[in-house]
Motif scaffolding. Structure first.
Motif, PDB file in Angstrom:
ATOM      1  N   LYS A 374       0.770  -1.193   0.028  1.00 16.23           N
ATOM      2  CA  LYS A 374      -0.025   0.000  -0.075  1.00 16.23           C
ATOM      3  C   LYS A 374       0.861   1.216  -0.054  1.00 16.23           C
ATOM      4  O   LYS A 374       0.654   2.110  -0.797  1.00 16.23           O
ATOM      5  CB  LYS A 374      -1.000  -0.029   1.093  1.00 16.23           C
ATOM      6  N   LYS A 375       1.868   1.216   0.575  1.00 21.56           N
ATOM      7  CA  LYS A 375       2.968   2.303   0.847  1.00 21.56           C
ATOM      8  C   LYS A 375       3.790   2.412  -0.473  1.00 21.56           C
ATOM      9  O   LYS A 375       4.336   3.563  -0.523  1.00 21.56           O
ATOM     10  CB  LYS A 375       3.651   2.182   2.409  1.00 21.56           C
ATOM     11  N   LEU A 376       3.835   1.517  -1.387  1.00 18.43           N
ATOM     12  CA  LEU A 376       4.548   1.526  -2.378  1.00 18.43           C
ATOM     13  C   LEU A 376       3.813   2.254  -3.689  1.00 18.43           C
ATOM     14  O   LEU A 376       4.800   2.298  -4.695  1.00 18.43           O
ATOM     15  CB  LEU A 376       5.272   0.324  -2.745  1.00 18.43           C
ATOM     16  N   LYS A 377       2.991   2.751  -3.437  1.00 17.10           N
ATOM     17  CA  LYS A 377       2.277   3.541  -4.587  1.00 17.10           C
ATOM     18  C   LYS A 377       2.805   4.580  -4.776  1.00 17.10           C
ATOM     19  O   LYS A 377       3.374   5.176  -3.950  1.00 17.10           O
ATOM     20  CB  LYS A 377       0.789   3.574  -4.283  1.00 17.10           C
ATOM     21  N   PRO A 378       3.089   5.031  -6.108  1.00 15.60           N
ATOM     22  CA  PRO A 378       3.818   6.435  -6.546  1.00 15.60           C
ATOM     23  C   PRO A 378       3.594   7.467  -5.572  1.00 15.60           C
ATOM     24  O   PRO A 378       2.354   7.805  -5.622  1.00 15.60           O
ATOM     25  CB  PRO A 378       3.890   6.616  -7.856  1.00 15.60           C
ATOM     26  N   ALA A 379       4.473   8.207  -5.244  1.00 12.36           N
ATOM     27  CA  ALA A 379       4.052   9.494  -4.281  1.00 12.36           C
ATOM     28  C   ALA A 379       3.938  10.586  -5.492  1.00 12.36           C
ATOM     29  O   ALA A 379       4.591  10.378  -6.407  1.00 12.36           O
ATOM     30  CB  ALA A 379       5.080   9.710  -3.381  1.00 12.36           C
ATOM     31  N   ALA A 409      10.569  -4.853 -11.924  1.00 14.27           N
ATOM     32  CA  ALA A 409       9.772  -3.913 -12.697  1.00 14.27           C
ATOM     33  C   ALA A 409       8.513  -4.285 -13.016  1.00 14.27           C
ATOM     34  O   ALA A 409       7.760  -3.143 -13.041  1.00 14.27           O
ATOM     35  CB  ALA A 409      10.893  -3.804 -14.094  1.00 14.27           C
ATOM     36  N   LEU A 410       8.022  -5.286 -13.046  1.00 16.40           N
ATOM     37  CA  LEU A 410       6.760  -5.774 -13.513  1.00 16.40           C
ATOM     38  C   LEU A 410       5.687  -5.792 -12.413  1.00 16.40           C
ATOM     39  O   LEU A 410       4.726  -6.112 -12.485  1.00 16.40           O
ATOM     40  CB  LEU A 410       6.644  -7.107 -14.161  1.00 16.40           C
ATOM     41  N   MET A 411       6.256  -5.681 -11.292  1.00 14.63           N
ATOM     42  CA  MET A 411       5.387  -5.209 -10.088  1.00 14.63           C
ATOM     43  C   MET A 411       4.709  -3.902 -10.233  1.00 14.63           C
ATOM     44  O   MET A 411       3.764  -3.740  -9.430  1.00 14.63           O
ATOM     45  CB  MET A 411       6.189  -5.494  -8.554  1.00 14.63           C
ATOM     46  N   SER A 412       5.313  -3.088 -11.005  1.00 15.36           N
ATOM     47  CA  SER A 412       4.581  -1.713 -10.967  1.00 15.36           C
ATOM     48  C   SER A 412       3.282  -1.921 -11.822  1.00 15.36           C
ATOM     49  O   SER A 412       3.031  -2.974 -12.611  1.00 15.36           O
ATOM     50  CB  SER A 412       5.431  -0.673 -11.926  1.00 15.36           C
ATOM     51  N   SER A 413       2.180  -1.161 -11.746  1.00 13.68           N
ATOM     52  CA  SER A 413       0.878  -1.170 -12.455  1.00 13.68           C
ATOM     53  C   SER A 413       1.130  -0.917 -13.875  1.00 13.68           C
ATOM     54  O   SER A 413       2.106  -0.293 -14.535  1.00 13.68           O
ATOM     55  CB  SER A 413      -0.341  -0.257 -11.834  1.00 13.68           C
ATOM     56  N   ASP A 414       0.203  -1.342 -14.801  1.00 14.09           N
ATOM     57  CA  ASP A 414       0.322  -0.914 -16.276  1.00 14.09           C
ATOM     58  C   ASP A 414       0.295   0.275 -16.389  1.00 14.09           C
ATOM     59  O   ASP A 414       0.975   0.770 -17.597  1.00 14.09           O
ATOM     60  CB  ASP A 414      -0.956  -1.701 -16.748  1.00 14.09           C
ATOM     61  N   LYS A 415      -0.520   1.180 -15.618  1.00 13.83           N
ATOM     62  CA  LYS A 415      -0.617   2.592 -15.826  1.00 13.83           C
ATOM     63  C   LYS A 415       0.802   3.110 -15.469  1.00 13.83           C
ATOM     64  O   LYS A 415       1.340   3.876 -16.357  1.00 13.83           O
ATOM     65  CB  LYS A 415      -1.653   3.115 -14.976  1.00 13.83           C
ATOM     66  N   GLU A 419       3.401   5.173 -18.337  1.00 13.15           N
ATOM     67  CA  GLU A 419       3.633   6.408 -18.170  1.00 13.15           C
ATOM     68  C   GLU A 419       5.319   6.592 -18.168  1.00 13.15           C
ATOM     69  O   GLU A 419       6.136   7.425 -18.626  1.00 13.15           O
ATOM     70  CB  GLU A 419       3.300   7.114 -16.924  1.00 13.15           C
ATOM     71  N   LEU A 420       6.096   5.712 -17.459  1.00 16.61           N
ATOM     72  CA  LEU A 420       7.379   5.690 -17.402  1.00 16.61           C
ATOM     73  C   LEU A 420       7.934   5.304 -18.783  1.00 16.61           C
ATOM     74  O   LEU A 420       9.088   5.823 -19.108  1.00 16.61           O
ATOM     75  CB  LEU A 420       7.938   4.575 -16.415  1.00 16.61           C
ATOM     76  N   LEU A 421       7.512   4.169 -19.460  1.00 19.88           N
ATOM     77  CA  LEU A 421       7.927   3.805 -20.850  1.00 19.88           C
ATOM     78  C   LEU A 421       8.029   5.032 -21.636  1.00 19.88           C
ATOM     79  O   LEU A 421       8.699   5.456 -22.799  1.00 19.88           O
ATOM     80  CB  LEU A 421       7.344   2.711 -21.435  1.00 19.88           C
ATOM     81  N   ASP A 422       6.762   5.549 -21.564  1.00 14.41           N
ATOM     82  CA  ASP A 422       6.457   7.015 -22.564  1.00 14.41           C
ATOM     83  C   ASP A 422       7.463   7.932 -22.337  1.00 14.41           C
ATOM     84  O   ASP A 422       7.906   8.716 -23.197  1.00 14.41           O
ATOM     85  CB  ASP A 422       5.072   7.453 -22.282  1.00 14.41           C
ATOM     86  N   ALA A 423       7.721   8.269 -21.012  1.00 15.58           N
ATOM     87  CA  ALA A 423       8.689   9.211 -20.706  1.00 15.58           C
ATOM     88  C   ALA A 423      10.194   8.988 -21.313  1.00 15.58           C
ATOM     89  O   ALA A 423      10.811   9.619 -21.869  1.00 15.58           O
ATOM     90  CB  ALA A 423       8.899   9.296 -19.083  1.00 15.58           C
ATOM     91  N   LEU A 424      10.686   7.355 -21.192  1.00 15.42           N
ATOM     92  CA  LEU A 424      11.607   7.186 -21.788  1.00 15.42           C
ATOM     93  C   LEU A 424      11.690   7.312 -23.421  1.00 15.42           C
ATOM     94  O   LEU A 424      12.887   7.586 -23.969  1.00 15.42           O
ATOM     95  CB  LEU A 424      11.862   5.604 -21.591  1.00 15.42           C
ATOM     96  N   ILE A 464       1.647 -11.345 -16.080  1.00 18.36           N
ATOM     97  CA  ILE A 464       1.729 -11.217 -17.701  1.00 18.36           C
ATOM     98  C   ILE A 464       0.306 -11.386 -18.138  1.00 18.36           C
ATOM     99  O   ILE A 464      -0.237 -12.454 -18.803  1.00 18.36           O
ATOM    100  CB  ILE A 464       2.637 -12.316 -18.451  1.00 18.36           C
ATOM    101  N   THR A 465      -0.070 -10.229 -18.477  1.00 17.76           N
ATOM    102  CA  THR A 465      -1.581 -10.088 -19.183  1.00 17.76           C
ATOM    103  C   THR A 465      -1.716  -9.612 -20.197  1.00 17.76           C
ATOM    104  O   THR A 465      -0.719  -8.785 -20.875  1.00 17.76           O
ATOM    105  CB  THR A 465      -2.462  -9.231 -17.999  1.00 17.76           C
ATOM    106  N   LYS A 466      -2.838  -9.582 -20.811  1.00 18.69           N
ATOM    107  CA  LYS A 466      -3.148  -8.800 -22.367  1.00 18.69           C
ATOM    108  C   LYS A 466      -2.935  -7.529 -22.242  1.00 18.69           C
ATOM    109  O   LYS A 466      -2.258  -6.869 -22.918  1.00 18.69           O
ATOM    110  CB  LYS A 466      -4.373  -9.140 -22.594  1.00 18.69           C
ATOM    111  N   GLU A 467      -3.456  -6.938 -21.080  1.00 17.37           N
ATOM    112  CA  GLU A 467      -3.166  -5.505 -20.756  1.00 17.37           C
ATOM    113  C   GLU A 467      -1.749  -4.956 -20.673  1.00 17.37           C
ATOM    114  O   GLU A 467      -1.071  -4.070 -21.323  1.00 17.37           O
ATOM    115  CB  GLU A 467      -3.973  -5.127 -19.730  1.00 17.37           C
ATOM    116  N   LEU A 468      -1.096  -5.705 -19.890  1.00 18.68           N
ATOM    117  CA  LEU A 468       0.457  -5.530 -19.784  1.00 18.68           C
ATOM    118  C   LEU A 468       1.129  -5.495 -21.063  1.00 18.68           C
ATOM    119  O   LEU A 468       1.814  -4.652 -21.642  1.00 18.68           O
ATOM    120  CB  LEU A 468       1.178  -6.275 -18.673  1.00 18.68           C
ATOM    121  N   CYS A 469       0.767  -6.581 -21.891  1.00 20.52           N
ATOM    122  CA  CYS A 469       1.471  -7.016 -23.265  1.00 20.52           C
ATOM    123  C   CYS A 469       1.122  -5.936 -24.217  1.00 20.52           C
ATOM    124  O   CYS A 469       2.007  -5.735 -25.327  1.00 20.52           O
ATOM    125  CB  CYS A 469       1.119  -8.383 -23.502  1.00 20.52           C
TER     126      CYS A 469
END
Length: 555
Positions: A374-379, A409-415, A419-424, A464-469
Motif C-alpha cells: 500500500k505504501k509503495l504506490k507512487p508518491a 519492474a513488472l510489480m509496477s502497475s500497467d498505468k 507512463e514511465l516507458l512513454d517518458a523514456l 503477464i496479462t493482455k493489458e500489460l503486453c
C-alpha cells in the motif's frame, strides 16, 4: 595490521595439520622448498621457480603467461596443469595484497597462500582452516597433472539431465494441481475465519463449499489475488505447505522473523514446492526451497549486509566509485558507461517474493525495497523525480542501455509502466533531435536498448496479462521507429520446475509483444548440480527464453 600479524601466532588445528602433512607427502619438491626456506621470501622464490620450470615445458602456456597476447589461441593449447601453474604464480605475484573482505563484514584480509603453508610447516601456525589446505591439495594435484576437468560426453550429460523433471512434465502437473487444491482449501478457511479480509476477494453468505472452491480457483488466475494472499510469516508458510516443515527449519524461520527478514511468498509459487516428494523427483525442488527457506548464514548476516558493488555505494552529491555523479542515491545506479539502472518509486520496489540470494538484500534490509504494498504506490514527488532522471539520461553522452528493475519492474502497475516507458520514449526522441544540432565527433550516444528486470515469469506468471503486453507492444512499436533496437525482459529461473504451463503461456505473450526474454541464472549449490542447469537451459530454450548468464551470489 595487528589482526593480520596475529595470524602468524595462531596455531592450526589437528585437521589442518593432517591435511598439511598429506600435501607435503604428495609433493616432495614443495616439501623440500618449505623445509629449507629460512623465511617466507625464500619459500615464495622457491615455489615460483618450481612453477615457472613446469610452465616452460609448454612453450605456448609460458608465452600466454608472460605476454598475455593472442590469448584466445594460446588458451586453447594449455593443459590443466599449466592453468594450475599460472594460478600458483598469480598467488605469488599478489602475495601480501590486502582486501576488505565483504564476506567478513569488511575486515582486512591478506592474500598470501604460500606464506600460510610455510608458517604451517615451520611453526604450526598461520591460522589456515582445513578448507584452505583441501584447496591446496587439489591445486597441487592439478599442478602434477593427476587431475583435470572432466569433459563428459553428450550421452553422460543427457543422463545427468534425466535426473530432473520440468514443471511441464505431466506427473509434475498433477502434483502441482494437488498442491493448488490443498492451498485453496486453506485459503478458504482463512477467508471464512476473517484472517484475511478483502473487498475484492470475499464470499457471499449463501455460497456452498463447492462454489467457494470454484471462486478461489477463478481468482487463482488473477495476479493481484496472489499478492493479497502472500504469506508473511513462518507459521502461515508452514500451514500452506501442509505443516510439512521440520521443527529445525521452522525454528530457523522464526529466528529470521525476529531478526527482521521479510517473508513474502505468493500461493502460486508455494504450489511448486513438493510436500509429498515424488519418487521420480526427490530433492528436485531444492533450488526453489533455497529461495524461500532462509539459511543460518543469511540470518546471522542480516543487519550487516552492505552493497557488494563499490559503484552501488552512493553518497549524495559525490561521484560513485566509477566516477558517476548520480541524480539521487537510490533510484539510479551506474557501473558501466553505456548502462544505467533505474529503480522507480513504485510497487516495483517489491517483488513476487524475496529471494534469499538477492543481490539487493541490503536495500530490503534498510527498508527501501519492501513488501508494504500500500505504501509503495507512487508518491506525488515521483513525477518530479522522473523529470529529473529523464533530463539526466538525455544529457548523458555515453548512455545506450537503460535497465528498469527494483525490486521487480513488472510489480509496477500497467498505468505506471506506460507512463514511465512513454517518458523514456520522449527522452530518446529528444536525444536524437539534440544530436542533429551537434557536429560530427560531438554527437551523444543514443538509446539502443530498454530492459525490464523481473522474476515474475517464474514467481507469478499470472502478472503477464493482455493489458500489460498491450503496453509493452505499443511502446516497442513506436520506440523501434525512434531508433531503439532491443527490447528485453530479463528474468531469473532457477529450476526447470519453475517452468510451468502458466510460465509457458506468459513467455509466449511477451515474445508476441515483440520483446526478447532472457534468463539470468543464480549460481547456487542446489541449482548447479550435474545436469540440473543443463536441463533448465534446455527447457528454457524450448519455450523461447534465451539463456543470458549466471550470477555469482554476492554479499
Amino acid at each position: 595490521m595487528n589482526d593480520i600479524q596475529h595470524l602468524d601466532k595462531i596455531a592450526i588445528s589437528v585437521r589442518s595439520h593432517k591435511l598439511l602433512n598429506q600435501l607435503l607427502t604428495e609433493n616432495k619438491p614443495l616439501r623440500e622448498i618449505m623445509r629449507r626456506a629460512r623465511n617466507e621470501t625464500e619459500a615464495l622464490v622457491g615455489v615460483r621457480n618450481m612453477a615457472l620450470d613446469e610452465l616452460k615445458k609448454n612453450k605456448k602456456a609460458y608465452q600466454y603467461y608472460t605476454n598475455k597476447k593472442n590469448v584466445g589461441k594460446l588458451l586453447g593449447s594449455m593443459e590443466s596443469r599449466d592453468v594450475a601453474a599460472i594460478r600458483i604464480l598469480d598467488y605469488i605475484e599478489n602475495a601480501g595484497r590486502e582486501f576488505r573482505d565483504q564476506n567478513l563484514r569488511g575486515k582486512l584480509a591478506v592474500s598470501n597462500p604460500i606464506k600460510l603453508i610455510w608458517l604451517g610447516v615451520t611453526y604450526g601456525t598461520g591460522g589456515a582452516k582445513p578448507d584452505f589446505y583441501e584447496d591446496m591439495l587439489m591445486l597441487f594435484r592439478q599442478f602434477r597433472g593427476e587431475i583435470s576437468p572432466d569433459k563428459p560426453k553428450p550421452k553422460k550429460v543427457r543422463e545427468w539431465m534425466g535426473r530432473y523433471v520440468s514443471g511441464l512434465d505431466s506427473r509434475i502437473i498433477r502434483l502441482y494441481e494437488e498442491n493448488r487444491e490443498r492451498i485453496i482449501l486453506r485459503l478458504i478457511k482463512w477467508i471464512e475465519d476473517g484472517k484475511i479480509t478483502s473487498k475484492r476477494y470475499g464470499f457471499k453468505d449463501d455460497m456452498s463449499p463447492e462454489q467457494k472452491f470454484l471462486k478461489v480457483l477463478e481468482w487463482w488466475d488473477d495476479w493481484r489475488f496472489h499478492l493479497r494472499f502472500a504469506v508473511r510469516n513462518p507459521e502461515d508458510l508452514n500451514e500452506l505447505l501442509g505443516n510439512s516443515l521440520d521443527p529445525d527449519t521452522l525454528h530457523l524461520l522464526k529466528e529470521a522473523e525476529k531478526k527482521g527478514i521479510p517473508f513474502f511468498v505468493n500461493p502460486y509459487y508455494l504450489s511448486l514446492l513438493h510436500v509429498r516428494a515424488p519418487y521420480f523427483a526427490i530433492g528436485a525442488d531444492l533450488p526453489i526451497r533455497d529461495y524461500v527457506l532462509y539459511s543460518r548464514t543469511l540470518i546471522d548476516e542480516f543487519g550487516h549486509i552492505v552493497a557488494w558493488e563499490k559503484e552501488d555505494k552512493v553518497e549524495p552529491g559525490k561521484p560513485n566509485a566509477a566516477g558517476w555523479l548520480l541524480p539521487g542515491d537510490r533510484n539510479v545506479h551506474r557501473r558501466y558507461p553505456e548502462v544505467a539502472i533505474l529503480i522507480p518509486d513504485s510497487m516495483g520496489r517489491a517483488c513476487g517474493g524475496l529471494c534469499a540470494s538477492c543481490q539487493r538484500m541490503y536495500d530490503f534490509q534498510r527498508g527501501h525495497l519492501n513488501f508494504d504494498l500500500k505504501k509503495l504506490k507512487p508518491a506525488f514527488s515521483w513525477k518530479e523525480k522522473q523529470k529529473k532522471f529523464m533530463e539526466y539520461f538525455r544529457k548523458d553522452s555515453q548512455l545506450r542501455d537503460i535497465l528498469i528493475t527494483g525490486g521487480d519492474a513488472l510489480m509496477s502497475s500497467d498505468k505506471f509502466l506506460k507512463e514511465l516507458l512513454d517518458a523514456l520514449y520522449k527522452m530518446a526522441v529528444q536525444k536524437k533531435e539534440d544530436n542533429k544540432k551537434r557536429k560530427n565527433g560531438e554527437k551523444y550516444a543514443e538509446i539502443l536498448r530498454i530492459r525490464l528486470g523481473t522474476r515474475l515469469p517464474a514467481y507469478l506468471p499470472q502478472r503477464i496479462t493482455k493489458e500489460l503486453c498491450k503496453v509493452l507492444s505499443e511502446f516497442r512499436e513506436k520506440a523501434f521507429r525512434a531508433g531503439i533496437r532491443q527490447f528485453v525482459i530479463q528474468t531469473h529461473f532457477e529450476s526447470p520446475l519453475e517452468i510451468t504451463r502458466e510460465t509457458e503461456r506468459a513467455v509466449k505473450m511477451l515474445l508476441d509483444a515483440g520483446w526478447i526474454v532472457t534468463n539470468q541464472h543464480v549460481f547456487t549449490a542446489s541449482a548447479s548440480r550435474r545436469g540440473h542447469n543443463a536441463k533448465l537451459r534446455k527447457t528454457l530454450n524450448d519455450i523461447g527464453v534465451m539463456c543470458y548468464y549466471s550470477f555469482s551470489v554476492k554479499g
